[in-house]
Design a protein around this motif. Sequence first.
Motif, PDB file in Angstrom:
ATOM      1  N   ARG A  15      25.073  12.602  52.882  1.00  0.00           N
ATOM      2  CA  ARG A  15      23.641  12.406  52.612  1.00  0.00           C
ATOM      3  C   ARG A  15      23.108  11.174  53.334  1.00  0.00           C
ATOM      4  O   ARG A  15      22.030  11.203  53.947  1.00  0.00           O
ATOM      5  CB  ARG A  15      23.404  12.270  51.113  1.00  0.00           C
ATOM      6  N   VAL A  16      23.855  10.070  53.254  1.00  0.00           N
ATOM      7  CA  VAL A  16      23.419   8.826  53.885  1.00  0.00           C
ATOM      8  C   VAL A  16      23.386   8.975  55.400  1.00  0.00           C
ATOM      9  O   VAL A  16      22.414   8.588  56.069  1.00  0.00           O
ATOM     10  CB  VAL A  16      24.351   7.662  53.478  1.00  0.00           C
ATOM     11  N   TYR A  32      28.197  12.121  49.235  1.00  0.00           N
ATOM     12  CA  TYR A  32      27.283  10.981  49.343  1.00  0.00           C
ATOM     13  C   TYR A  32      27.263  10.406  50.758  1.00  0.00           C
ATOM     14  O   TYR A  32      26.208   9.990  51.253  1.00  0.00           O
ATOM     15  CB  TYR A  32      27.671   9.905  48.322  1.00  0.00           C
ATOM     16  N   LYS A  85      20.623  11.142  56.692  1.00  0.00           N
ATOM     17  CA  LYS A  85      19.322  10.503  56.513  1.00  0.00           C
ATOM     18  C   LYS A  85      19.061   9.453  57.587  1.00  0.00           C
ATOM     19  O   LYS A  85      17.916   9.249  58.023  1.00  0.00           O
ATOM     20  CB  LYS A  85      19.265   9.861  55.124  1.00  0.00           C
TER      21      LYS A  85
END
Length: 398
Positions: free
Chosen positions: A172-173, A169, A176
């Motif tokens: 992913r953050v 996670y 992004k």
Amino acid sequence: MAKIHMENDAKCVTMAEAEKGNLRRERFTIGEENMKEKKSVINVMIDGISGIFLPIINLLSAAGILKGIMTILTASNIVSGTSETYLVLNAMADSLFYFLPMVLAFTAAKKFGCDPFTAVVIGGVLLYPSLTKVFEAGTNIFFAGIPMKAVIYHSGVIPIILAVGLLVYVERVVNKILPDLIKGFFAPLICIVVVGLVTLSVFGPIGNVIGDGLAAAYEFVYQISPMIAGAILGAVIQPMVIFGFHWSFVLVAMNNISVKGSDTILALIGPAVFAQAGAALAVCLRSKDKKFRSLCLSAVVSACFGVTEPAMFGVNLPLKKPMIAVCIGGGVGGAIAGFSGAQAMTFAFPSMITLPVFLGRGFGLFVLSCFAGFLTSFLLTLFQPGTAYDGIASEATC
């Protein structure tokens, strides 16, 4: 006109009833799907854990067999426990277990879908020598005011799996938010710092607290009834290995031997070790896949030498029903071991070649308890009706 109105009313009623019926069927279908989803959560967890361990099953078997051979060599005085030959062999046998968090970081990252090299670096943080030395001394430290409890991470399982789960996670953050120009080097930097700090300050201590609580509960139950304690611990010790909680009992056992000169925990978990071997042997006999049978046999040998991870993660746990047989066999054998009053005089993981460690009071019954654990799980798995044991053959060869 009246007839037309009656017909229309009848059609409305029929359509309303049909809609109600469809609604009921939809609700039933949705409810059924939700039940399937709830039931599949356990399967997803088991499949995930097994997928993390399957790639290293054969390595675990090899390490377990080598440790068994070393025990035989030292017990027969062929090789001295203080010799340089033993030092080299011990490094070969123990390296996989000591650096298990780094190996699992790689396999877990492959399974979860994040960068495996970043995960390995995070595993390395947990095993960094100077940090490990401080933690092994029992010293708690602080990072910018954040407390980090002294936790021993080598051979650990749960902290690194949780760390890799968080890494997915965080990656992913970060990917992004960051622009492509600096993403290549800033993304792993942020991931290592964030996940490393959370693991050292949260994940490690949580696993340690749970394990310590379980060890305290064992001592309480043993004082009430050794047989009940043996049945409970024998039944749950192998599932506890999945989450790494068993290490708290290992530390208690070590402390008991150093303080009291003997320990009962090792005797009670002995039958569960042989139960893993018994279930894996039964799976081997029922399987028709040659490659899978080969894996089963190596897992049986490893379990007999005291290393149950290959049998559990490569055979019994993915197939589920053999793992239930292991718990039952461990409980039956553990109750007999508790009744025997057997104790370990020195520390050694229970295995076929470390049985002399338990010489003394109740030794005969202890040996019988190990055989009972093996036989119970073997028979329950062998005669399980309507079950095919070739389902993970393709995975086992990876």
